[in-house]
Design an enzyme around this catalytic site. Structure first.
Site, PDB file in Angstrom:
ATOM      1  N   GLY A   1     -16.012   3.988   6.585  1.00 21.68           N
ATOM      2  CA  GLY A   1     -17.274   3.654   7.250  1.00 21.68           C
ATOM      3  C   GLY A   1     -17.296   4.253   8.631  1.00 21.68           C
TER       4      GLY A   1
ATOM      5  N   PHE B   1     -20.250   2.039  16.519  1.00 13.76           N
ATOM      6  CA  PHE B   1     -19.113   1.263  16.995  1.00 13.76           C
ATOM      7  C   PHE B   1     -17.814   2.030  16.887  1.00 13.76           C
ATOM      8  CE2 PHE B   1     -19.839   0.703  12.544  1.00 13.76           C
ATOM      9  CZ  PHE B   1     -18.595   0.946  11.995  1.00 13.76           C
ATOM     10  N   GLY B   2     -17.787   3.077  16.078  1.00  9.91           N
ATOM     11  CA  GLY B   2     -16.537   3.765  15.821  1.00  9.91           C
ATOM     12  C   GLY B   2     -16.357   3.965  14.330  1.00  9.91           C
TER      13      GLY B   2
ATOM     14  N   LYS C   1     -10.665  -1.118  11.970  1.00 11.08           N
ATOM     15  CA  LYS C   1     -11.899  -0.766  12.679  1.00 11.08           C
ATOM     16  C   LYS C   1     -11.509  -0.244  14.056  1.00 11.08           C
ATOM     17  CE  LYS C   1     -15.457  -4.000  12.258  1.00 11.08           C
ATOM     18  NZ  LYS C   1     -16.244  -5.082  12.879  1.00 11.08           N
TER      19      LYS C   1
ATOM     20  N   ASP D   1     -25.206 -13.370  14.165  1.00  9.14           N
ATOM     21  CA  ASP D   1     -25.665 -12.124  13.556  1.00  9.14           C
ATOM     22  C   ASP D   1     -25.468 -12.180  12.045  1.00  9.14           C
ATOM     23  OD1 ASP D   1     -26.883  -9.672  13.634  1.00  9.14           O
ATOM     24  OD2 ASP D   1     -25.077  -8.546  14.188  1.00  9.14           O
TER      25      ASP D   1
END
Ligand SMILES: *[C@@H]1O[C@H](CO)[C@@H](O)[C@H](O)[C@H]1NC(C)=O
Ligand SMILES: *[C@@H]1O[C@H](CO)[C@@H](O)[C@H](O)[C@H]1NC(C)=O
Ligand SMILES: *[C@@H]1O[C@H](CO)[C@@H](O)[C@H](O)[C@H]1NC(C)=O
Ligand SMILES: *[C@@H]1O[C@H](CO)[C@@H](O)[C@H](O)[C@H]1NC(C)=O
Ligand SMILES: *[C@@H]1O[C@H](CO)[C@@H](O)[C@H](O)[C@H]1NC(C)=O
Ligand SMILES: *[C@@H]1O[C@H](CO)[C@@H](O)[C@H](O)[C@H]1NC(C)=O
Ligand SMILES: *[C@@H]1O[C@H](CO)[C@@H](O)[C@H](O)[C@H]1NC(C)=O
Ligand SMILES: *[C@@H]1O[C@H](CO)[C@@H](O)[C@H](O)[C@H]1NC(C)=O
Length: 829
Positions: free
Chosen positions: A493, A497-498, A514, A610
């Site tokens: 992915g 955000f990175g 992540k 969220d």
């Protein structure tokens, strides 16, 4: 106090007895009378009480344990720094503390340090008895306001010196020291040693080693503070070390006192033996993975106390350490009775993975298929070092200055602080003679968060906000190894955000890594929030954080891998097989339970902020887990929430929160209502390509429901399989979640319950048609909510919404929230 589980009325009596027992211990061995006990409050002439222990000011401590009746100013009380950490002694040259030891034996030595700005420049070594206890130690890297290092040493009769050796042009400091004898037989000289290949033999000469406590874990139970422990130890819960939390559960808590038959309560307190973890199902090993020093020798102590068997001698199980060692444990070959504690020690070498794994698992020959563990202690064995000072000339013993004693008002402190700073500078440059000392006040505390009980053990601390859980820290090279140095092929992915990589840790654990853009410095608050929130919670329906890395400006979060990706990808947007209605209900129920746990669970009061279909992830068995806590907030709504500004994702945002900016759990409930509609209709929360009145799913869905046309917008691929009663219940639940007024919305627990009911109606319908009608009546009765149309303000809201989402991929807002959002799977997978 906590040691004896008596009620409040007996607390003072309990404390009294406790003191009697602790200091003139007469029970199993009258030898344990603490002849040489030192509890020293360094840099002070006043005594401070911590738990049931008095720390004497060091400047008058040569009078052995005289109770110094110190005065306590209001100012000291108000300071957030615990009193013991308000004063420190500072050394600018090699210095030492000397203790008179009158009895040979094993001693516990604890060194307490505060992390305040005044001492953050200190870098130093600490040694004793020829062992280098700490090297290049600095508090800069610790993530908490205080830290305690504990060592276990054999000390012979005579002088015992602890040396503090500052690095060149730096200084050393110490806030408090404890030196006291361990109970008899605390450490055995010849424990079992386990080789890499899993063979075992007797280790010789453990008592001539120094041990440093790395982990001390109360398995299946809560954090225990020095108040709760017989030797002022701190025990932390095990949950964050579990590699798979789903297969373990906390056992019931033993109500009485354990039978201290073959061990004493000094080995571990009641509270450790009263709780344990056991298997949640009958066929899986439970594994904990503990971070340790690489290629070092460790002493592992495992504590057991059978509180789960219903009768004697029906249970045996396996204990595994690392991959190669296994041992069959039959509690009743060790002890004769139920609830009787015992422990086992193993000397284990760590490999270069930096982890030691401990597992318990079923024994197929056992009548009762289960396994349990009550406590774990891991201590690193420290070799002798040539680099340490040897005992010599003690006339030069106290080359220190006192930092500390917070007296007087704030103004005074500021003035003093200024003078101190100048003074310190001048002293530094002048190389003042080392024999004089002078009291210097410093002010600490204002920069610390709501610091709790000072932590007293190892590198693991009861971390106050905003500290990170160091136990979860994973070295960068470990992550590089797991992801093949961030191999593009392992990328699953990517976003603002990175990047997210799939990886495999050395222990075989599959993870999602992540990684934010290195060095960007963006999203640090979200990064910290996510670690803080996730390290506190473990739940079947919440994505588990396995660790993090903040080395060299990296911000990396490591999660359990969710093989099946996001809920959204399974609803639309991807060429994945369509989920059945039952699967969708199971997923919604799971997610609702996860959110319920966040709101009401153990660490409670966490608002996700969220909730959306890309933050609900699915594991290989399609079990739903809620992810992405980068925006979450804990605690009840208060002033700070009012000023935070709107965060979240348009299309899911609670209109009431939008208007009032008052964040409550009910905002998550609203967002979840939108997710429910998404699941039903298989379309995004916002779809600007549609006619205007259909753009906002929440509004459109409720409008259709109002007109009785809901079945028109149900995902065509499941329309035929939905039982009308199940649909009705589901729609009602959705409607309740989407109520304009937050107080009309149900809690997540009720939502989960309603969804289970919808699932039951679906299943009942399949199995037994005749019951359908009565069930339908029942569900009709349950509906008491009158639908309210969304307010007109929402129309404007929708306008904003569109202008924003047109430039983005329809449900994410370009904001800080993007930094650590979406663990999304690539379509390629
Ligand atoms: C510490 O506790 C002792 C009793 O153990 C008490 O006499 C003393 O006053 C206490 N000191 C402080 C500073 O609270
Ligand atoms: C203490 O240990 C030393 C050797 O380490 C021994 O020579 C001495 O006799 C011991 N003293 C006592 C009182 O046991
Ligand atoms: C500990 O010290 C470091 C460096 O001074 C600082 O960044 C950190 O915020 C401190 N932690 C606490 C809890 O005070
Ligand atoms: C501290 O210990 C390290 C060994 O890890 C050594 O290299 C260093 O020189 C020591 N520092 C001082 C000031 O002795
Ligand atoms: C386990 O033992 C085998 C040999 O029996 C060895 O090859 C392997 O490296 C050992 N595993 C570890 C982690 O040391
Ligand atoms: C530990 O001790 C504290 C202070 O006495 C007490 O409030 C707490 O309940 C104890 N914890 C347990 C698990 O008993
Ligand atoms: C494992 O549990 C299942 C039900 O959960 C049961 O049917 C089965 O007999 C159990 N197996 C053993 C070995 O106890
Ligand atoms: C538990 O782990 C051991 C060692 O890895 C393995 O041999 C055993 O089969 C496992 N048992 C279960 C039930 O998974």
């Amino acid at each position: 106090m906590g040691k004896f589980q008596w009620d409040k009325h007996h607390e003072s009596l309990s404390l009294f007895l406790y003191l009697v027992i602790f200091f003139s211990y007469q029970l199993p061995s009258s030898a344990y009378t603490l002849p040489d006990k030192y509890f020293i409050n360094c840099g002070s002439n006043i005594a401070v009480n911590v738990s049931f222990q008095t720390f004497v000011g060091d400047s008058n401590s040569d009078v052995s344990f005289t109770k110094q009746n110190s005065f306590v100013t209001d100012n000291r009380q108000a300071s957030e720094t615990p009193p013991l950490y308000q004063t420190a002694r500072v050394f600018r040259k090699q210095s030492s503390y000397e203790f008179k030891i009158n009895t040979n034996g094993t001693y516990l030595v604890r060194l307490h340090f505060s992390n305040s700005t005044d001492v953050s420049d200190a870098i130093f070594n600490v040694s004793a008895s020829g062992f280098l206890l700490l090297h290049d130690f600095t508090v800069q890297k610790i993530g908490s306001s205080t830290i305690t290092k504990e060592f276990i040493l054999s000390i012979p009769i005579g002088k015992f010196l602890i040396y503090f050796v500052p690095q060149e042009s730096s200084f050393a400091f110490i806030n408090a020291i404890e030196v006291f004898p361990a109970p008899p037989d605390f450490i055995s000289d010849e424990p079992t040693q386990i080789s890499r290949t899993g063979n075992s033999n007797d280790y010789k000469g453990l008592l001539s080693q120094a041990l440093q406590t790395i982990h001390r874990i109360n398995v299946g139970g809560p954090t225990l503070t020095p108040d709760n422990d017989t030797l002022l130890r701190t025990w932390l819960p095990d949950d964050s070390y579990l590699t798979n939390s789903g297969i373990a559960k906390n056992s019931r808590v033993l109500s009485g006192r354990p039978n201290y038959d073959i061990v004493t309560e000094f080995i571990a307190p009641d509270l450790v033996y009263k709780t344990s973890k056991e298997m949640a199902s009958n066929d899986s090993n439970i594994t904990w993975s503990y971070d340790v020093t690489r290629d070092a020798r460790h002493l592992i102590r495992v504590h057991f106390c059978d509180v789960i068997s219903i009768s004697l001698n029906i249970l045996s199980f396996f204990l595994y350490i690392n991959s190669n060692f296994s041992l069959n444990i039959n509690p009743y070959q060790k002890v004769n009775d139920f609830a009787t504690p015992f422990f086992m020690d193993f000397v284990v070498d760590s490999d270069d993975s930096g982890f030691i794994t401990i597992s318990i698992g079923p024994d197929s020959n056992s009548f009762y298929q289960n396994a349990f563990l009550n406590g774990v202690e891991i201590m690193e064995m420290m070799g002798k070092s040539d680099l340490v000072p040897v005992t010599h000339k003690s006339n030069n013993m106290y080359p220190f200055i006192i930092v500390g004693v917070v007296l007087g008002g704030l103004v005074l402190i500021c003035i003093f602080g200024g003078l101190l700073f100048i003074g310190l500078r001048r002293r530094k440059s002048k190389h003042v003679e080392t024999s004089e000392w002078s009291p210097l006040p410093i002010f600490k505390g204002s920069s610390h968060g709501n610091s709790k009980t000072p932590s007293r053990e190892g590198t693991i601390t009861v971390s106050p906000v905003p500290n990170l859980n160091l136990g979860l820290r994973i070295p960068l090279d470990e992550i590089q190894l797991a992801t093949n140095n961030f191999d593009k092929k392992l990328q699953i992915g990517k976003g603002g955000f990175g990047t997210v990589y799939q990886g495999t840790l050395r222990n075989g654990f599959k993870v999602a890594v992540k990684r934010s853009q290195p060095g960007s410095g963006q999203g640090l608050p979200e990064f910290q929030t996510e670690i803080m929130v996730l390290s506190k919670i473990r739940h079947r329906h919440l994505v588990s954080l396995i660790g993090y890395c903040d080395e060299r400006l990296e911000m990396i979060l490591v999660y359990e891998l969710m093989e099946k990706g996001t809920l959204r990808d399974h609803l639309y947007n991807a060429k994945l097989p369509c989920l059945s209605w039952k699967q969708r209900l199971d997923i919604c129920i799971g997610a609702a339970r996860g959110l319920h746990y966040l709101h009401k669970g153990a660490s409670g009061g966490i608002i996700h902020r969220d909730v959306k279909s890309t933050n609900i992830l699915l594991d290989e068995n399609l079990v739903a887990k809620v992810a992405d806590f980068g925006l979450s907030r804990s605690g009840p709504p208060d002033q700070s929430h009012v000023s935070t500004g709107i965060k979240g994702t348009f299309g899911y945002l609670d209109p009431e929160y939008f208007k009032t900016q008052q964040l409550t759990e009910k905002s998550d409930v609203y967002s979840f209502g939108v997710v429910l509609l998404e699941v039903l209709c298989a379309r995004p929360a916002i779809n600007p390509a549609l006619p205007r009145e259909q753009v906002n799913l929440a509004e459109w869905g409720m409008r259709c429901k109002d007109k009785g046309l809901l079945d028109q917008i149900v995902d065509p691929s499941i329309r035929d399989q939905i039982n009308p009663n199940s649909l009705r219940k589901f729609a009602e639940t959705t409607e309740k979640c989407l109520q304009e007024d937050a107080c009309d919305r149900p809690g997540m627990g009720d939502v989960a319950w309603d969804l289970e009911y919808a699932l039951q109606l679906q299943q009942t319908a399949v199995v037994q048609e005749p019951h359908e009608d009565s069930a339908s009546n029942a569900s009709g009765m349950l509906s008491s909510h009158v639908f309210q149309r969304l307010p007109s303000t929402n129309i404007e809201f929708e306008g904003d919404d569109m202008s924003i989402i047109n430039e983005d991929e329809s449900d994410s807002v370009p904001s800080a929230s993007g930094v650590f959002s979406q663990l999304k799977m690539d379509e390629a997978r």
